[in-house]
Design a protein around this motif. Sequence first.
Motif, PDB file in Angstrom:
ATOM      1  N   ARG A  20      -8.448  -6.451  -0.212  1.00 31.53           N
ATOM      2  CA  ARG A  20      -7.081  -5.918  -0.335  1.00 31.53           C
ATOM      3  C   ARG A  20      -6.484  -6.074  -1.740  1.00 31.53           C
ATOM      4  NH1 ARG A  20      -1.645  -6.835   0.148  1.00 31.53           N
ATOM      5  NH2 ARG A  20      -0.452  -5.275   1.288  1.00 31.53           N
ATOM      6  N   THR A  66      14.720  -8.147  -4.272  1.00 29.92           N
ATOM      7  CA  THR A  66      14.842  -7.468  -2.987  1.00 29.92           C
ATOM      8  C   THR A  66      16.236  -6.868  -2.859  1.00 29.92           C
ATOM      9  OG1 THR A  66      14.500  -7.692  -0.611  1.00 29.92           O
ATOM     10  CG2 THR A  66      15.422  -9.604  -1.710  1.00 29.92           C
ATOM     11  N   ILE A 122     -10.130  -4.462   3.689  1.00 27.87           N
ATOM     12  CA  ILE A 122      -9.488  -3.264   4.218  1.00 27.87           C
ATOM     13  C   ILE A 122     -10.559  -2.184   4.360  1.00 27.87           C
ATOM     14  CG2 ILE A 122      -8.015  -1.331   3.459  1.00 27.87           C
ATOM     15  CD1 ILE A 122      -6.431  -3.685   4.415  1.00 27.87           C
ATOM     16  N   VAL A 167       0.831  -1.209   0.000  1.00 27.21           N
ATOM     17  CA  VAL A 167       0.000   0.000   0.000  1.00 27.21           C
ATOM     18  C   VAL A 167       0.871   1.268   0.000  1.00 27.21           C
ATOM     19  CG1 VAL A 167      -1.707   1.305   1.303  1.00 27.21           C
ATOM     20  CG2 VAL A 167      -1.894  -1.183   1.147  1.00 27.21           C
ATOM     21  N   GLY A 224       4.189   1.620  -0.631  1.00 31.05           N
ATOM     22  CA  GLY A 224       5.140   1.701  -1.748  1.00 31.05           C
ATOM     23  C   GLY A 224       4.471   2.119  -3.045  1.00 31.05           C
ATOM     24  N   SER A 283      -4.796   3.559   5.873  1.00 32.63           N
ATOM     25  CA  SER A 283      -4.951   5.010   5.729  1.00 32.63           C
ATOM     26  C   SER A 283      -3.710   5.737   6.246  1.00 32.63           C
ATOM     27  CB  SER A 283      -6.206   5.486   6.472  1.00 32.63           C
ATOM     28  OG  SER A 283      -7.328   4.794   5.976  1.00 32.63           O
ATOM     29  N   PRO A 310      -4.489  -3.863  14.071  1.00 33.19           N
ATOM     30  CA  PRO A 310      -5.539  -3.847  13.050  1.00 33.19           C
ATOM     31  C   PRO A 310      -6.914  -3.437  13.575  1.00 33.19           C
ATOM     32  CG  PRO A 310      -4.844  -6.113  13.517  1.00 33.19           C
ATOM     33  CD  PRO A 310      -3.921  -5.201  14.269  1.00 33.19           C
ATOM     34  N   VAL A 319      11.099  -2.069  -5.938  1.00 31.01           N
ATOM     35  CA  VAL A 319      11.402  -3.504  -5.957  1.00 31.01           C
ATOM     36  C   VAL A 319      10.480  -4.225  -4.984  1.00 31.01           C
ATOM     37  CG1 VAL A 319      13.814  -3.365  -6.730  1.00 31.01           C
ATOM     38  CG2 VAL A 319      13.318  -3.248  -4.283  1.00 31.01           C
TER      39      VAL A 319
HETATM   40  C1  LIG Z   1      -5.881  -9.165   9.541  1.00 32.65           C
HETATM   41  C2  LIG Z   1      -5.566  -7.740   9.246  1.00 32.65           C
HETATM   42  C3  LIG Z   1      -6.616  -6.865   8.957  1.00 32.65           C
HETATM   43  C4  LIG Z   1      -6.339  -5.535   8.664  1.00 32.65           C
HETATM   44  N1  LIG Z   1      -7.376  -4.697   8.395  1.00 32.65           N
HETATM   45  C5  LIG Z   1      -7.132  -3.410   8.109  1.00 32.65           C
HETATM   46  C6  LIG Z   1      -8.192  -2.487   7.821  1.00 32.65           C
HETATM   47  O1  LIG Z   1      -9.355  -2.831   7.793  1.00 32.65           O
HETATM   48  N2  LIG Z   1      -7.890  -1.201   7.559  1.00 32.65           N
HETATM   49  C7  LIG Z   1      -6.601  -0.767   7.547  1.00 32.65           C
HETATM   50  O2  LIG Z   1      -6.382   0.427   7.306  1.00 32.65           O
HETATM   51  N3  LIG Z   1      -5.558  -1.592   7.810  1.00 32.65           N
HETATM   52  C8  LIG Z   1      -5.787  -2.899   8.085  1.00 32.65           C
HETATM   53  N4  LIG Z   1      -4.752  -3.733   8.368  1.00 32.65           N
HETATM   54  C9  LIG Z   1      -3.384  -3.184   8.360  1.00 32.65           C
HETATM   55  C10 LIG Z   1      -2.839  -2.967   6.952  1.00 32.65           C
HETATM   56  O3  LIG Z   1      -2.883  -4.162   6.204  1.00 32.65           O
HETATM   57  C11 LIG Z   1      -1.411  -2.435   6.986  1.00 32.65           C
HETATM   58  O4  LIG Z   1      -1.312  -1.417   7.937  1.00 32.65           O
HETATM   59  C12 LIG Z   1      -0.990  -1.857   5.616  1.00 32.65           C
HETATM   60  O5  LIG Z   1      -1.073  -2.860   4.642  1.00 32.65           O
HETATM   61  C13 LIG Z   1       0.407  -1.272   5.655  1.00 32.65           C
HETATM   62  O6  LIG Z   1       0.889  -0.986   4.334  1.00 32.65           O
HETATM   63  P1  LIG Z   1       2.439  -1.122   3.995  1.00 32.65           P
HETATM   64  O7  LIG Z   1       2.575  -0.763   2.562  1.00 32.65           O
HETATM   65  O8  LIG Z   1       3.246  -0.402   5.006  1.00 32.65           O
HETATM   66  O9  LIG Z   1       2.753  -2.666   4.181  1.00 32.65           O
HETATM   67  P2  LIG Z   1       2.215  -3.879   3.286  1.00 32.65           P
HETATM   68  O10 LIG Z   1       0.907  -3.552   2.665  1.00 32.65           O
HETATM   69  O11 LIG Z   1       2.348  -5.073   4.152  1.00 32.65           O
HETATM   70  O12 LIG Z   1       3.273  -3.959   2.096  1.00 32.65           O
HETATM   71  C14 LIG Z   1       4.619  -4.357   2.251  1.00 32.65           C
HETATM   72  C15 LIG Z   1       5.121  -4.849   0.878  1.00 32.65           C
HETATM   73  O13 LIG Z   1       6.539  -5.034   0.949  1.00 32.65           O
HETATM   74  C16 LIG Z   1       6.882  -6.292   0.387  1.00 32.65           C
HETATM   75  N5  LIG Z   1       8.135  -6.710   1.012  1.00 32.65           N
HETATM   76  C17 LIG Z   1       8.300  -7.192   2.275  1.00 32.65           C
HETATM   77  N6  LIG Z   1       9.604  -7.403   2.503  1.00 32.65           N
HETATM   78  C18 LIG Z   1      10.273  -7.061   1.378  1.00 32.65           C
HETATM   79  C19 LIG Z   1      11.634  -7.062   1.022  1.00 32.65           C
HETATM   80  N7  LIG Z   1      12.575  -7.453   1.884  1.00 32.65           N
HETATM   81  N8  LIG Z   1      11.994  -6.642  -0.226  1.00 32.65           N
HETATM   82  C20 LIG Z   1      11.030  -6.230  -1.106  1.00 32.65           C
HETATM   83  N9  LIG Z   1       9.721  -6.220  -0.815  1.00 32.65           N
HETATM   84  C21 LIG Z   1       9.345  -6.607   0.420  1.00 32.65           C
HETATM   85  C22 LIG Z   1       5.672  -7.171   0.711  1.00 32.65           C
HETATM   86  O14 LIG Z   1       5.620  -8.300  -0.136  1.00 32.65           O
HETATM   87  C23 LIG Z   1       4.516  -6.184   0.489  1.00 32.65           C
HETATM   88  O15 LIG Z   1       4.130  -6.146  -0.865  1.00 32.65           O
HETATM   89  C24 LIG Z   1      -4.989  -5.072   8.658  1.00 32.65           C
HETATM   90  C25 LIG Z   1      -3.937  -5.947   8.937  1.00 32.65           C
HETATM   91  C26 LIG Z   1      -4.231  -7.272   9.234  1.00 32.65           C
HETATM   92  C27 LIG Z   1      -3.070  -8.200   9.527  1.00 32.65           C
END
Ligand SMILES: Cc1cc2nc3c(=O)[nH]c(=O)nc-3n(C[C@H](O)[C@H](O)[C@H](O)COP(=O)(O)OP(=O)(O)OC[C@H]3O[C@@H](n4cnc5c(N)ncnc54)[C@H](O)[C@@H]3O)c2cc1C
Length: 393
Positions: A116, A137, A57, A25, A27, A308, A301, A44
């Motif tokens: 999602r 990575t 979500i 989300v 990135g 957001s 969560p 990446v």
């Molecule tokens: C069960 C559950 C329900 C949820 N419900 C909600 C909700 O209703 N509303 C809400 O706002 N939030 C919700 N969340 C939280 C939400 O999913 C996260 O806060 C949000 O996805 C964070 O976005 P992000 O981009 O930081 O991380 P992520 O969306 O997790 O993205 C991280 C990305 O990095 C990649 N990655 C990881 N390591 C590496 C690496 N070493 N090299 C390259 N790529 C890598 C992963 O594959 C992934 O694509 C929920 C979480 C859970 C577990």
Amino acid sequence: MANNGKGQNIRYGPDMKVLIIGAGVAGLTLAGLLERRGFTPRVVERAPAFGKVGYVIVIWPSGSRVLKGLGAYEKLLEEGCQFTNYYISNYKGEVIKTYTIDPVAEKYGPIISIYRPELIDTLIDAVNPEFINMNMTVDKIDQGPDTAEVHFSDGSTEQYDLVIGCDGVRSKTREQIFGHIPLTYSGMSGWGFWIDPDLSKPDGIVEYWGKGKFIGVWPTKGRLSVFTSVKMEEKTVDPVDTRIDRIKECFKEFGGVVPDMLDQLNDPNEIYYDTYNDMQIDSWSKGRVVLVGDSAHAILPNAGAGVSMAMESAAVIAEELCRADSKYVEHALKQYESRRRPRVKKVQNQSRMMGKLVYSNSSILSTARDYFLKVYSNDLVYKYWDSMLKDPI
Ligand SMILES: Cc1cc2nc3c(=O)[nH]c(=O)nc-3n(C[C@H](O)[C@H](O)[C@H](O)COP(=O)(O)OP(=O)(O)OC[C@H]3O[C@@H](n4cnc5c(N)ncnc54)[C@H](O)[C@@H]3O)c2cc1C
């Protein structure tokens, strides 16, 4: 690139070389926003492909506003579902509180639920596909005074003005730059699964609050997702072959539509299990590496805020970067952090507080909580949403 007269080469604004690690989300939102400002970031992503696994979500209006800036709001409305009602039941399935989200939507915009993978598809559409490198990575980041040298998993090496870790709650970028920062376990873990959409109310979220146990039924377009939380020891193992029996045992005293839901469980591999953690870290950047999204500020969560918050943070850093250049990028990173920290802290604290209320493990407290909910006026609910949505981001 320009020479500043002192023999230093400076890349201004969009000419800066930016690497984003993680196409989730944060990135993808950031890549799309930077692209709109003329940057050509490289992204990446460790996964070989964008899969179709995920949960529902909920996106706050503050997150939707970021998608408006990305030109992705119409698609969000098409793929998501605007819910209007919130039903809170006790474990027996008796509704103890109902409220409508309409006054919140009237003031700030709708609260939208979306599958999602559909959200990820919506974000991918807003990013030039040539920027995204799947199945890749970063093995190592060496920071120098003017650039960061990045060693990729395919053996290649490249220099960047800025590296942005958007690699989620268990961020390897964070580990590489700050060492091991422990996650804070909430005491709750849970399962998520999909059920027949006809089983629950289509117009809103239905939650069942028990003693140390919770089930939330979240609708989105054509789907119904169940999200559970249960008080558990941190190291509890969840073997897949006995998973369904454990879930049924855990919620056997629950009423309403829960028994019918549990009857539908048949493939344990389609049920995911997770421990619920958040994380706090003293600084979100070091030199030319910065964290955005869950890697910087994972949130429990239960407030439905993580996505957001990740999108808001992406919007703020994108704004700061378009006013920066390669020489002063570290200052821009500090500006980003000082703009975001107070709001993130407030939402993190709120989600911890909600966790304590919803997941109370004591009979006395959970009975008092249910009574309090009954008499809790809807005005207080709207005050809560106001306090979550009124801040500038
Ligand atoms: C069960 C559950 C329900 C949820 N419900 C909600 C909700 O209703 N509303 C809400 O706002 N939030 C919700 N969340 C939280 C939400 O999913 C996260 O806060 C949000 O996805 C964070 O976005 P992000 O981009 O930081 O991380 P992520 O969306 O997790 O993205 C991280 C990305 O990095 C990649 N990655 C990881 N390591 C590496 C690496 N070493 N090299 C390259 N790529 C890598 C992963 O594959 C992934 O694509 C929920 C979480 C859970 C577990």
